[in-house]
Design a protein around this motif. Structure first.
Motif, short mmCIF file in Angstrom:
data_model
loop_
_atom_site.label_atom_id
_atom_site.label_comp_id
_atom_site.label_asym_id
_atom_site.label_seq_id
_atom_site.Cartn_x
_atom_site.Cartn_y
_atom_site.Cartn_z
N ILE A 94 0.85 -1.21 0.00
CA ILE A 94 0.00 0.00 0.00
C ILE A 94 0.87 1.25 0.00
N ILE A 95 1.88 1.25 0.87
CA ILE A 95 2.73 2.45 0.99
C ILE A 95 3.56 2.63 -0.29
N ALA A 96 4.06 1.51 -0.83
CA ALA A 96 4.88 1.59 -2.04
C ALA A 96 4.05 2.19 -3.17
N GLU A 97 2.81 1.76 -3.25
CA GLU A 97 1.92 2.26 -4.30
C GLU A 97 1.68 3.76 -4.13
N ALA A 98 1.40 4.16 -2.89
CA ALA A 98 1.05 5.56 -2.64
C ALA A 98 2.25 6.48 -2.83
N THR A 99 3.45 5.98 -2.50
CA THR A 99 4.63 6.85 -2.60
C THR A 99 5.33 6.67 -3.95
N LYS A 100 4.80 5.75 -4.78
CA LYS A 100 5.40 5.48 -6.08
C LYS A 100 6.87 5.09 -5.95
N GLN A 101 7.17 4.29 -4.94
CA GLN A 101 8.53 3.81 -4.70
C GLN A 101 8.52 2.30 -4.77
N LYS A 102 9.71 1.75 -5.00
CA LYS A 102 9.83 0.29 -4.95
C LYS A 102 9.67 -0.16 -3.49
N PRO A 103 9.03 -1.31 -3.26
CA PRO A 103 8.84 -1.78 -1.87
C PRO A 103 10.17 -1.87 -1.11
N GLU A 104 11.26 -2.31 -1.79
CA GLU A 104 12.55 -2.43 -1.09
C GLU A 104 12.99 -1.08 -0.56
N VAL A 105 12.78 -0.04 -1.39
CA VAL A 105 13.21 1.29 -0.97
C VAL A 105 12.38 1.76 0.23
N VAL A 106 11.08 1.52 0.15
CA VAL A 106 10.21 1.91 1.25
C VAL A 106 10.62 1.16 2.52
N ALA A 107 10.88 -0.14 2.38
CA ALA A 107 11.20 -0.98 3.53
C ALA A 107 12.47 -0.48 4.24
N ALA A 108 13.38 0.13 3.49
CA ALA A 108 14.64 0.58 4.07
C ALA A 108 14.45 1.81 4.97
N GLY A 109 13.32 2.48 4.85
CA GLY A 109 13.19 3.72 5.63
C GLY A 109 11.85 3.85 6.31
N LEU A 110 11.36 2.75 6.89
CA LEU A 110 10.07 2.81 7.57
C LEU A 110 10.27 3.32 8.99
N PRO A 111 9.70 4.47 9.32
CA PRO A 111 9.95 5.03 10.64
C PRO A 111 9.11 4.37 11.74
N TYR A 112 9.49 4.68 12.96
CA TYR A 112 8.77 4.18 14.13
C TYR A 112 7.58 5.09 14.42
N VAL A 113 6.44 4.46 14.76
CA VAL A 113 5.32 5.27 15.25
C VAL A 113 4.88 4.71 16.60
N GLU A 114 4.44 5.61 17.43
CA GLU A 114 3.90 5.18 18.73
C GLU A 114 2.48 4.70 18.45
N PRO A 115 2.10 3.46 18.83
CA PRO A 115 0.84 2.87 18.34
C PRO A 115 -0.40 3.63 18.78
N LYS A 116 -0.32 4.37 19.87
CA LYS A 116 -1.53 5.08 20.32
C LYS A 116 -1.52 6.53 19.85
N GLY A 117 -0.51 6.90 19.09
CA GLY A 117 -0.48 8.27 18.55
C GLY A 117 -0.11 9.32 19.57
N LYS A 118 0.56 8.89 20.64
CA LYS A 118 0.90 9.87 21.68
C LYS A 118 2.13 10.68 21.27
N LEU A 119 2.03 11.97 21.50
CA LEU A 119 3.16 12.86 21.21
C LEU A 119 4.18 12.79 22.34
N LEU A 120 5.46 12.98 22.00
CA LEU A 120 6.50 13.13 23.02
C LEU A 120 6.43 14.59 23.50
#
Ligand code: ATP
Ligand code: MG
Lengths: 257, 340, 274
Positions: free
Chosen positions: B281-307
């Motif tokens: 889904i992300i590769a499609e939306a960003t028009k990137q190859k899945p490998e490229v996307v996979a190399a830079g997937l950031p961390y998210v806090e699952p509940k959406g809490k801000l630091l």
């Protein structure tokens, strides 16, 4: 100074402009050149003055040059060819600056040239501030400043109105009265030729060939006398007759082209 | 009112027609749904939004969300401020806080974080600087570092590093190059000692041999990279809409976290449930190859809490740098009522 | 004599009609105060839109906010620092581009080989947006002043070449022939005829290249500039400080205005003869 033209031909690419011209301009004479538009008169003058290279033929000069002559063959132009950014006196200075003259001598030449043409009071003026006649007077003064041995005049009055033309013709007459500078005078105007020239060369339509040379017997200073009119009218008729046929044919050629 | 509209167009027109509408839901399908829009960048960090859209979480909340793509993080909060989109999700810059100071935007949930083990941005030393002893992030003190712009996330990362190692941004020379290509040009030309570069750029520099990665920002100084935000006006006047939006967003966020942020016992990142589907889904939306996307997937806090502490630190940092109005109260830039 | 006109009036039944003036309009008259008044009105309208809350300060900061941003810059001295840096870059870059451009333009105006080689090259290189070349300039010239000079210099170079050689083309041929017929040496013709004759065209080119230099200083200062009006504007834009942004833009346009004025004075001085 004499000018000897031998077997002169000239072409601009494929366009033959002058064909087989043989002509000698005598020492001290004023030779008028007339001919239909585009027959090569300006080209002939340019070749004579060394600013157009002829396709074939030779041009030579012979004879004395006056004292202090800096530019033996000197042009006077139809459009005056003055530098608009230089004042009247600086326009004269332009043609002297590259010669090794003392400052005093240069000043003297400029002053005498300007005074003779009645321009002294206008020496600081820019060309745009002068009338057409005055501008051509600057052109003449500039030519005189180099003390020429021969003047080449390419329709010098054709950009001027009739009265101014008359006044400048008087200037030329007094010039040739005093200096007897050899001159070739290209014109379209028969009256100018009849007033100023010793001989009139008639060129054919392009390619320009020598049709005829007509001599005007009457001395230049007597041509306004009643006694001279009969002869002048006769010369005029002959010239007109020669020109008319050529001009008509030239016109038709232009219409066909 | 017409004047306001006109000025919006003026501002947006100047930004260029960079905003491209992406995959608008067909009108027929959108019957009965409340229309809204969000401005995003075509980056993996916008992944939860793409997931929520693609898997229909927005529609489940009764929303028809239009995704508007922007090309720089600058433009998104501006578009929210001007009302051209209702929500935005991007990295946090000094420009964002200046808009917040004017009451134009407010954060309502977290986006990605720099987090240990997640390689998003690297400190990269030039070969010459590395040879001369620049081997760890702390060595950046006193060095010349290329950044994109004054007030950018890179600028803050330098500040954070200084806070950790006891120096300030005055102790380094930051050279603003405006964008990543020029930053890379300055780096390759040996004009600077180091850059802080996005993962793809950093890896490429290392692969070419023109630079050495000496550390990762996530390992060194974890911080709140980005946020989901909207305008205070939307919060005040269309609060239910905002709540529904955050609801769908959080569903996707949790899924994203499970798929991409899972670690094994040794602390290494491993594939979680739904990894391949979400990556596609992300590769499609960003028009990137899945490998490229996979190399830079950031961390998210699952509940959406801000630091929250980091956000406060960010505001204080920009204020100390003179880039954000000193009068801004750090707490006022976020609305913590949406995420529990 | 007066009666000759009489039959005319008698013949036509209608009384004499005055000739209606119909030569109005289409002439440009000087309106000294119109421009100033337009400015004042524009600024007043702009200010009032903010005062009456029609437009938020963020979208269009009022003139008063721009003025106070400018005043703050002037007060803390940063305005001069920025101006000094930008003027130096514009000055050096413009002079380099102009000198090189005029040299090449002269060569192309006079030499037919130089022209044959130069025209296609100039046509090929002129339209390249210099901003696209910035990364290359950084590699070639570094991020210090040289790359900034180069950016402005390159931008100025090509229009100068074109202005110079077309200005030389427009020097009346008859003046050159006249000079030749009086035996002026080649170098004198160049200096006394071609150069002054081409000056109007070259000065017109300066007007364009001065604006180009001003536009490009912003691009040049994208390259790691700490000071400079362009750098200031870029930073203000990045930080969304719209009042400062407009203050910087105002300084740039005032700079353009003053350069234009200087050029007008120069033209009036040098081209009095026109
Ligand atoms: N540099 C040139 N290259 C090509 N053709 C030329 C050039 N100069 C003149 N011509 C042509 O050569 C012919 C003769 O030109 P020239 O100017 O010598 O005639 P002219 O007799 O002086 O004409 P006019 O009476 O109109 O002054 C004309 O047809 C003209 O078009
Ligand atoms: Mg002629």
């Amino acid at each position: 100074m004499r000018l000897i033209i031998k077997d002169l031909c000239h072409r601009y690419d494929d366009l033959v402009v002058l064909d087989g011209i043989d002509l000698t301009v005598q020492e001290g004479e004023v030779l008028a050149v007339i001919g239909p538009s585009g027959c090569g008169k300006s080209t002939l003058l340019g070749i004579a003055g060394g600013i157009v290279a002829p396709t074939s033929g030779t041009i030579a000069v012979a004879g004395e040059v006056p004292d202090g002559c800096l530019n033996p063959i000197t042009f006077i132009f139809q459009d005056f060819a003055l530098l608009p950014w230089r004042s009247v006196e600086d326009n004269l200075s332009l043609v002297l600056e590259h010669h090794p003259l003392s400052a005093a001598e240069r000043r003297e030449r400029i002053e005498s040239g300007l005074r003779r043409m009645g321009l002294w009071d206008f020496r600081k003026a820019l060309p745009k501030q002068l009338s057409g006649g005055m501008r051509q007077r600057v052109g003449i003064a500039r030519a005189l400043a180099v003390r020429p041995a021969m003047l080449l005049l390419d329709e010098p009055l054709s950009a001027l109105d009739a009265q101014t033309r008359e006044l400048l013709m008087e200037d030329f007459l007094s010039l040739w009265q005093r200096e007897r500078t050899t001159a070739v005078y290209v014109t379209h105007n028969l009256d100018e030729a009849l007033r100023l020239a010793d001989r009139v060369v008639v060129l054919s339509r392009r390619p320009g060939r020598l049709r005829e040379i007509v001599t005007i017997e009457e001395p230049r200073d007597q041509r306004l006398e009643p006694s001279a009119q009969a002869h002048l009218a006769e010369v005029r008729d002959r010239l007109w007759h020669l020109i008319r046929a050529e001009a008509q044919l030239a016109d038709r050629e232009i219409a066909d082209a | 009112m017409t004047v306001v509209r006109w000025s919006r167009r003026l501002v947006l027109g100047a930004m260029g027609a960079a905003a491209l509408a992406l995959a608008g839901t067909p009108a027929a399908e959108a019957q009965g749904l409340e229309k809204t829009s969000i401005g995003v960048l075509a980056l993996a960090s916008s992944g939860p939004i793409f997931i929520a859209k693609s898997k229909g979480y927005f529609e489940k909340e009764g929303l028809d969300v239009e995704l508007k793509m922007f090309t720089s993080a600058q433009q998104v909060p501006v578009a929210v401020a001007s009302g051209d989109v209702d929500f935005g999700v991007t990295g946090l810059t000094a420009g964002f806080y200046n808009l917040a100071a004017k009451g134009a935007v407010t954060m309502i949930a977290a986006q990605s974080r720099d987090e240990p083990g997640f390689q998003l941005s690297a400190y990269v030393a030039t070969k010459a600087a590395h040879d001369a002893g620049l081997t760890k992030p702390a060595d950046l003190k006193g060095k010349r570092i290329a950044i994109t712009t004054v007030g950018s996330t890179f600028h803050y990362m330098v500040g954070l590093l200084g806070q950790k190692h006891g120096f300030t941004v005055k102790d380094v020379t930051m050279v603003a190059m405006q964008d990543v290509p020029k930053m890379v040009a300055a780096f390759k030309g040996g004009q600077v000692d180091a850059v802080i570069a996005p993962v793809t750029v950093a890896r490429q520099l290392a692969a070419e041999g023109s630079g050495t990665i000496v550390g990762w920002v996530g390992d060194e100084t974890p911080w709140q990279l980005g946020a989901l935000f909207t305008s205070p006006k939307t919060v005040a006047q269309r609060r239910p809409l905002a709540e529904k939006f955050v609801g769908a967003y959080l569903t996707a966020l949790a899924e994203y976290h499970a798929a991409f942020n899972a670690k094994d016992a040794s602390g290494a990142v491993v594939k979680g449930p739904g990894y391949d589907e979400l990556l596609a889904i992300i590769a499609e939306a960003t028009k990137q190859k899945p490998e490229v996307v996979a190399a830079g997937l950031p961390y998210v806090e699952p509940k959406g809490k801000l630091l929250v502490d980091d956000i406060v630190n960010q505001v204080k940092f920009w204020q100390s740098e003179g880039q954000v109005d000193k009068a801004l109260d750090a707490k006022s830039v976020m609305d913590l009522t949406f995420v529990k | 004599m007066p009666d000759t006109s009489l039959p005319m009036t008698e013949r036509s039944a209608a009384p004499p009609q005055p000739v209606r003036f119909r030569g109005g309009g289409f002439t440009v008259k000087g309106h000294r105060w119109a421009a100033l008044l337009a400015f004042v009105v524009l600024i007043a309208v702009w200010e009032s839109t903010n005062r009456f809350g029609l437009v938020s300060e963020l979208f269009l900061p009022p003139p008063s906010a721009v003025a106070s941003a400018l005043a703050a810059m002037a007060q803390d001295g940063s305005l001069w620092q920025h101006l000094k840096a930008s003027l130096m870059r514009i000055g050096v870059g413009w002079v380099m581009g102009t000198v090189a451009g005029m040299a090449v333009g002269f060569a192309m105006g006079i030499g037919s080989v130089a022209r044959a080689v130069g025209v296609p090259l100039v046509s090929a290189f002129f339209p390249i947006p210099k901003i696209a070349l910035l990364p290359l300039f950084i590699l070639w010239f570094g991020i210090g002043e040289p790359s900034k000079f180069a950016t402005i210099g390159f931008g100025v170079f090509f229009p100068t070449v074109i202005a110079t050689y077309s200005a030389i083309d427009s020097v009346p041929r008859n003046l050159i022939r006249m000079a030749q017929s009086f035996g002026l040496p080649w170098a004198s013709i160049l200096r006394k005829i071609v150069l002054p004759g081409a000056l109007p065209g070259i000065l017109a080119g300066f007007r364009i290249t001065a604006s180009i230099a001003l536009i490009l200083v912003v691009a040049a200062e994208m390259i790691g500039a700490e000071y400079g009006i362009g750098a200031f504007v870029l930073t203000a834009g990045n930080l969304m400080l719209t009042d400062q942004l407009l203050a910087g833009v105002l300084v740039l346009s005032l700079l353009g205005l003053s350069i234009g004025t200087v050029l007008s004075i120069l033209e009036r001085r040098l081209l009095k003869w026109r």
